[in-house]
Design a protein around this motif. Structure first.
Motif, PDB file in Angstrom:
ATOM      1  N   ARG A   1      23.157  68.387 111.629  1.00  0.00           N
ATOM      2  CA  ARG A   1      21.910  67.835 111.097  1.00  0.00           C
ATOM      3  C   ARG A   1      20.702  68.313 111.906  1.00  0.00           C
ATOM      4  O   ARG A   1      19.606  68.511 111.366  1.00  0.00           O
ATOM      5  N   ALA A   2      20.904  68.522 113.183  1.00  0.00           N
ATOM      6  CA  ALA A   2      19.816  68.965 114.057  1.00  0.00           C
ATOM      7  C   ALA A   2      19.339  70.369 113.717  1.00  0.00           C
ATOM      8  O   ALA A   2      18.259  70.785 114.164  1.00  0.00           O
ATOM      9  N   LEU A   3      20.118  71.124 112.920  1.00  0.00           N
ATOM     10  CA  LEU A   3      19.726  72.471 112.523  1.00  0.00           C
ATOM     11  C   LEU A   3      18.731  72.481 111.373  1.00  0.00           C
ATOM     12  O   LEU A   3      18.187  73.538 111.034  1.00  0.00           O
ATOM     13  N   VAL A   4      18.549  71.325 110.732  1.00  0.00           N
ATOM     14  CA  VAL A   4      17.569  71.242 109.642  1.00  0.00           C
ATOM     15  C   VAL A   4      16.177  71.163 110.265  1.00  0.00           C
ATOM     16  O   VAL A   4      15.792  70.140 110.833  1.00  0.00           O
ATOM     17  N   GLY A   5      15.439  72.267 110.182  1.00  0.00           N
ATOM     18  CA  GLY A   5      14.122  72.327 110.799  1.00  0.00           C
ATOM     19  C   GLY A   5      13.005  72.117 109.797  1.00  0.00           C
ATOM     20  O   GLY A   5      13.228  71.784 108.629  1.00  0.00           O
ATOM     21  N   ALA A   6      11.803  72.355 110.255  1.00  0.00           N
ATOM     22  CA  ALA A   6      10.631  72.153 109.409  1.00  0.00           C
ATOM     23  C   ALA A   6      10.441  73.278 108.404  1.00  0.00           C
ATOM     24  O   ALA A   6       9.768  73.095 107.381  1.00  0.00           O
ATOM     25  N   ASP A   7      11.014  74.456 108.673  1.00  0.00           N
ATOM     26  CA  ASP A   7      10.841  75.612 107.798  1.00  0.00           C
ATOM     27  C   ASP A   7      12.174  76.045 107.194  1.00  0.00           C
ATOM     28  O   ASP A   7      13.248  75.692 107.692  1.00  0.00           O
ATOM     29  N   ALA A   8      12.093  76.835 106.140  1.00  0.00           N
ATOM     30  CA  ALA A   8      13.296  77.345 105.484  1.00  0.00           C
ATOM     31  C   ALA A   8      14.081  78.240 106.427  1.00  0.00           C
ATOM     32  O   ALA A   8      13.509  79.062 107.144  1.00  0.00           O
ATOM     33  N   SER A   9      15.386  78.074 106.433  1.00  0.00           N
ATOM     34  CA  SER A   9      16.251  78.926 107.246  1.00  0.00           C
ATOM     35  C   SER A   9      16.720  80.118 106.418  1.00  0.00           C
ATOM     36  O   SER A   9      16.805  80.047 105.192  1.00  0.00           O
ATOM     37  N   TYR A  10      17.047  81.209 107.107  1.00  0.00           N
ATOM     38  CA  TYR A  10      17.471  82.426 106.412  1.00  0.00           C
ATOM     39  C   TYR A  10      18.838  82.921 106.871  1.00  0.00           C
ATOM     40  O   TYR A  10      19.354  83.888 106.318  1.00  0.00           O
ATOM     41  N   GLY A  11      19.435  82.285 107.849  1.00  0.00           N
ATOM     42  CA  GLY A  11      20.742  82.713 108.310  1.00  0.00           C
ATOM     43  C   GLY A  11      21.854  81.947 107.619  1.00  0.00           C
ATOM     44  O   GLY A  11      21.652  80.848 107.086  1.00  0.00           O
ATOM     45  N   LEU A  12      23.050  82.534 107.599  1.00  0.00           N
ATOM     46  CA  LEU A  12      24.248  81.846 107.116  1.00  0.00           C
ATOM     47  C   LEU A  12      24.947  81.289 108.343  1.00  0.00           C
ATOM     48  O   LEU A  12      25.513  82.042 109.140  1.00  0.00           O
ATOM     49  N   ARG A  13      24.902  79.951 108.512  1.00  0.00           N
ATOM     50  CA  ARG A  13      25.272  79.325 109.776  1.00  0.00           C
ATOM     51  C   ARG A  13      26.432  78.344 109.622  1.00  0.00           C
ATOM     52  O   ARG A  13      26.223  77.143 109.545  1.00  0.00           O
ATOM     53  N   PRO A  14      27.662  78.831 109.560  1.00  0.00           N
ATOM     54  CA  PRO A  14      28.797  77.902 109.549  1.00  0.00           C
ATOM     55  C   PRO A  14      28.963  77.246 110.904  1.00  0.00           C
ATOM     56  O   PRO A  14      28.538  77.783 111.934  1.00  0.00           O
ATOM     57  N   GLY A  15      29.599  76.077 110.905  1.00  0.00           N
ATOM     58  CA  GLY A  15      29.811  75.350 112.143  1.00  0.00           C
ATOM     59  C   GLY A  15      31.188  75.568 112.727  1.00  0.00           C
ATOM     60  O   GLY A  15      32.009  76.334 112.202  1.00  0.00           O
ATOM     61  N   ALA A  16      31.444  74.866 113.841  1.00  0.00           N
ATOM     62  CA  ALA A  16      32.707  74.984 114.569  1.00  0.00           C
ATOM     63  C   ALA A  16      33.357  73.612 114.676  1.00  0.00           C
ATOM     64  O   ALA A  16      33.364  72.994 115.754  1.00  0.00           O
ATOM     65  N   PRO A  17      33.916  73.079 113.593  1.00  0.00           N
ATOM     66  CA  PRO A  17      34.552  71.759 113.648  1.00  0.00           C
ATOM     67  C   PRO A  17      35.733  71.762 114.598  1.00  0.00           C
ATOM     68  O   PRO A  17      36.511  72.729 114.640  1.00  0.00           O
ATOM     69  N   ASP A  18      35.861  70.704 115.376  1.00  0.00           N
ATOM     70  CA  ASP A  18      36.954  70.578 116.352  1.00  0.00           C
ATOM     71  C   ASP A  18      36.961  71.737 117.348  1.00  0.00           C
ATOM     72  O   ASP A  18      38.001  72.068 117.924  1.00  0.00           O
TER      73      ASP A  18
END
Length: 595
Positions: free
Chosen positions: A336-353
């Protein structure tokens, strides 16, 4: 109540309820009518995932009518053909046609009507004809050259008198009617019981005359596909005989007093739940419905959830998909902290566990020059074009987003949400002895080893088909869904949020201006993406569009009624409450009916 993407299917389903059938009988009947009324959107050779609530058992279930890859469908088999993506049309991408098995499983276990009764409306419409809606005519017109030059069996079926059928004309499919009549005849002669006849029909489909015709056609002539080259198929009689539809537990997530149910990660359904998990940490109600903050937050959360889809989703029988981690609060607080004020342009999968994500080798954004698997000798038209509104169809038959949907609730409280798709008339050459063609869901596999969605014999492709179901206080409340490929779990989420946070009624939520992102890779050939692109209907507030652009979104404004084809049914959870239904006005084709 019955709501679907075509008025004939809704009316047929309602006629079942009026004559004493239950929601499961009605949904099956409507599903077979959709194959005839919307042949450009689904067919007998396709698949169907189903979510349902059984009032007798007081619990939800998933019916998986998604077929699997043939035993001969290996990465090496495709790469030896010079392909680095699975073609979007033709015989190579065919999986076992699962729709018939899925519908029969639901009818057998929860229905009350006979095979002959549920097939009667579809047989009648196939024999006597359905009115050609504008999109059927436009789709056939787009692939007319392909049919005439390369797929003569399709030309014989879909170009009556050698011409594209005009909107409003009558379109018949007598060969399909004969196929279903033979199924009923064989089933009736095999057993005197309802359950025995359903089992006999299933046997005829997967081990009898239907399977024999499919296998013979698949192994025969090579047909040109979207690679630009001719190929024969890989599907065999053993592949069909070894497959069966299954019943599974749904994946769930609790959101603002509602329990949302979706399929497992063999489909993209859990991405809906991941979006909810992210959005649960934002005050959408406080932002205001369809405000700039609201739309920006929803879109940015979608980008994160769909990035995880690319890195982690696949058939859990073959891949260890970390769904618990992906839906955990700790993981989503970090994301959730990756949601910024501007549009993002990268494809950013996470690292669960703590597991490192791995993305497939993606084609470059947007254009044919970056698209793999396309013949240099006969390049296809329309590669890389985005799908917005009604599905985009290319001259070689490729489509993105062709699907149907049906929702039912009956007087007992049983509910169904089903999204039949695949095997549409432009997917592959029509099998002349059966009156339908094979599906192309295999195009959703990756031809790279070690990915959750890598091509494997016997695996389910990570489909986009995504019916939705929600409980309120543990009771069935809402069944809903939409066609739309990768957009299904964006448009349906927008609808759901409009009800939960916007306070809109079902029809108001269906009618509300829709929006979606094409930031992430398409599930369809040739797998391109449009980073930062956000589509929105022009009925949206111009000030909203301006502010989204200021925040960096590449906003493309579409027609006023062009995005989404939602339908829904609901029941009040309080005793003595009403039933509700809504259908999509876009295209003047969806229909909701009830009493």
């Amino acid at each position: 109540m019955v709501a679907s993407t075509h008025w004939l299917a809704s009316a047929a389903g309602m006629s079942v309820l009026e004559r004493g059938g239950n929601a499961f009988d009605a949904a099956v009947t409507a599903g077979f009518v959709l194959q005839v009324a919307e042949p450009h959107l689904n067919g007998p050779g396709g698949e169907v995932p189903i979510l349902l609530w059984s009032e007798a058992e007081q619990r939800p279930f998933v019916v998986c009518g998604q077929g699997v890859a043939p035993a001969a469908a290996t990465i090496e088999r495709f790469t030896d053909l010079g392909l680095d993506v699975v073609p979007g049309t033709g015989l190579l991408p065919a999986t076992v046609p699962g729709a018939f098995g899925g519908w029969m499983l639901m009818l057998e276990r929860w229905g009350t009507w006979s095979l002959a009764d549920v097939l009667e409306p579809a047989i009648s419409y196939a024999e006597h004809g359905v009115p050609v809606v504008e999109r059927i005519s436009a789709t056939i017109g787009t692939v007319e050259r392909l049919f005439a030059e390369d797929w003569p069996t399709s030309a014989a079926t879909w170009l009556p008198h050698g011409r594209v059928p005009e909107p409003g004309s009558r379109l018949t499919n007598p060969v399909l009617a004969a196929t279903y009549r033979r199924l009923v005849a064989e089933a009736t002669s095999a057993s005197t019981t309802r359950e025995g006849q359903i089992a006999a029909a299933r046997d005829a489909w997967y081990r009898g005359f239907v399977a024999e015709e499919i296998a013979q056609f698949s192994a025969g002539k090579a047909w040109r596909d979207s690679s630009g080259e001719p190929h024969s198929g890989l599907l065999t009689g053993d592949d069909l005989a070894g497959w069966t539809a299954t019943v599974e537990e749904p994946l769930t997530f609790d959101y603002h007093g509602h329990t949302v149910c979706k399929t497992g990660p063999w489909g993209q359904g859990p991405v809906f739940l991941q979006q909810l998990a992210l959005l649960s940490g934002f005050d959408l109600s406080g932002m205001g419905h369809l405000s700039p903050d609201y739309v920006h937050t929803v879109i940015e959360s979608a980008k994160l959830a769909f990035a995880d889809r690319e890195a982690w989703y696949g058939d859990p029988a073959f891949s260890d998909v970390p769904m618990a981690g992906l839906l955990s609060e700790a993981y989503n607080a970090e994301r959730r902290a990756l949601v910024g004020a501007d549009a993002s342009y990268g494809l950013r999968p996470g690292a669960p566990d703590g597991r490192a994500p791995r993305l497939p080798d993606l084609p470059g954004p947007g254009t044919v020059s970056h698209a793999p698997g396309v013949s240099r000798t006969r390049r296809t038209a329309g590669v890389g074009e985005p799908t917005v509104g009604e599905p985009t169809v290319s001259g070689d038959g490729r489509v993105r987003g062709d699907t149907c949907h049906v929702d039912v609730v009956d007087r007992h409280g049983n509910m169904v949400s089903a999204t039949p798709s695949g095997g549409w008339l432009q997917s592959s050459p029509t099998i002349p002895s059966l009156g339908f063609c094979l599906g192309t869901r295999g195009q959703m596999f990756w031809l790279q080893d070690g990915l959750p969605a890598s091509l494997r014999p016997g695996a389910r492709p990570r489909t986009t088909l995504s019916p939705s179901f929600a409980l309120r206080d543990g009771r069935p409340w809402l069944a809903f869904g939409t066609p739309g490929g990768d957009q299904q779990d964006q448009w349906s989420l927008s609808f759901f949020l409009s009800v939960v946070h916007g306070g809109l009624g079902l029809q108001e939520a269906v009618d509300a201006p829709m929006f979606h992102s094409e930031h992430f890779p398409s599930s369809f050939f040739p797998r391109g993406s449009l980073p930062g692109v956000l589509h929105i209907e022009e009925r949206a507030d111009p000030a909203l569009v301006s502010e989204l652009r200021r925040r960096g979104h590449q906003v493309e404004v579409q027609g006023p009624w062009s995005l989404g084809r939602l339908s829904a049914v609901a029941r009040d959870t309080a005793p003595g409450g009403f039933l509700h239904a809504a259908a999509n006005p876009r295209g003047a084709q969806g229909y909701a009916v009830g009493r």
